[in-house]
Design a protein around this motif. Sequence first.
Motif, PDB file in Angstrom:
ATOM      1  N   PRO A  29       0.813  -1.218   0.000  1.00 14.22           N
ATOM      2  CA  PRO A  29       0.000   0.000   0.000  1.00 14.22           C
ATOM      3  C   PRO A  29       0.846   1.268   0.000  1.00 14.22           C
ATOM      4  N   SER A 124     -12.108   0.610   4.339  1.00 16.74           N
ATOM      5  CA  SER A 124     -11.673   0.344   2.971  1.00 16.74           C
ATOM      6  C   SER A 124     -10.284   0.896   2.682  1.00 16.74           C
ATOM      7  N   GLY A 125      -9.495   1.132   3.725  1.00 16.44           N
ATOM      8  CA  GLY A 125      -8.117   1.538   3.531  1.00 16.44           C
ATOM      9  C   GLY A 125      -7.871   3.027   3.532  1.00 16.44           C
ATOM     10  N   SER A 158      -3.878   3.045  -0.949  1.00 17.80           N
ATOM     11  CA  SER A 158      -4.224   1.901  -1.789  1.00 17.80           C
ATOM     12  C   SER A 158      -4.351   0.631  -0.960  1.00 17.80           C
ATOM     13  N   LYS A 160      -5.979  -2.336   1.336  1.00 20.96           N
ATOM     14  CA  LYS A 160      -7.250  -3.062   1.205  1.00 20.96           C
ATOM     15  C   LYS A 160      -8.090  -3.000   2.477  1.00 20.96           C
ATOM     16  N   GLU A 164      -3.802  -2.562   7.235  1.00 23.80           N
ATOM     17  CA  GLU A 164      -2.720  -2.164   6.339  1.00 23.80           C
ATOM     18  C   GLU A 164      -2.575  -0.638   6.308  1.00 23.80           C
TER      19      GLU A 164
END
Length: 185
Positions: A29, A124-125, A158, A160, A164
Motif C-alpha cells: 500500500p 476500505s483503507g 491503496s 485493502k 494495512e
Amino acid sequence: MSRLKKRYQEVVKAALQEKFAFTNPMMIPKVLKIVINMGIAEASKDKNAIQDCVNELAQLSGQKPVITKAKKAISNFKLREGQPIGIKVTLRGVRMYEFMDRFFNLACPRIRDFRGFPSKGDGSGNYTLGLEDQQVFPDINLDQVKKTQGMNITFVTSAKGDEECVELLRLLGLPFKNLPISVAA
C-alpha cells in the motif's frame, strides 16, 4: 525527493512487505492523496471570513483551495442553493509528502493534550482525522487568525483494509493511540 518519500521507499515498503507477506511489490500500500476539508457554514455570511479561511488553508497546504457550494437548499439550516459551505484541497505527489512530513513532525506535537489518534479507519483503507483548530500548523501567522476553524484531513491509500492503512501511516510517522511510534530514520 522529500525525506518522507525517501523513507517510504527505503524503510516502509520493506517493513510492510515483511509484515503482510505481499508476494508482488505492487500490492504494497501507498498514500495516493490527501484531502483537507474545512467547513465554513457560519463564515459563509461574511465574504471576508471566507477569504481568511481560504488564505489560511492555502498557507498550510501550499496550493489554492476550491470553494464547495451547497447543491440543495435546506430551509432548516438557512442554507440556499449555491451558497458556499466549505473549502477543500487535494494534495498529491511532492506537496502531499511535504504536507505529511510537516503534519506528523511539527503540527501533531503542538496539539494540546494530544495522546495520539484513534487507530480506526473507514474499513476500505482510508483514514480520516479531525482537528479542532488550524493554529497547530506553524505555517499560519497567529496574528492574522481572527477565529479558530476546524478541519478534516483524509489520507486516501491503496490499502485493502484498516490494518494495512494504519500500519502504513504509523510507519510513516502518524502517532496513534496504543501503538508504538515509528522512529524516523
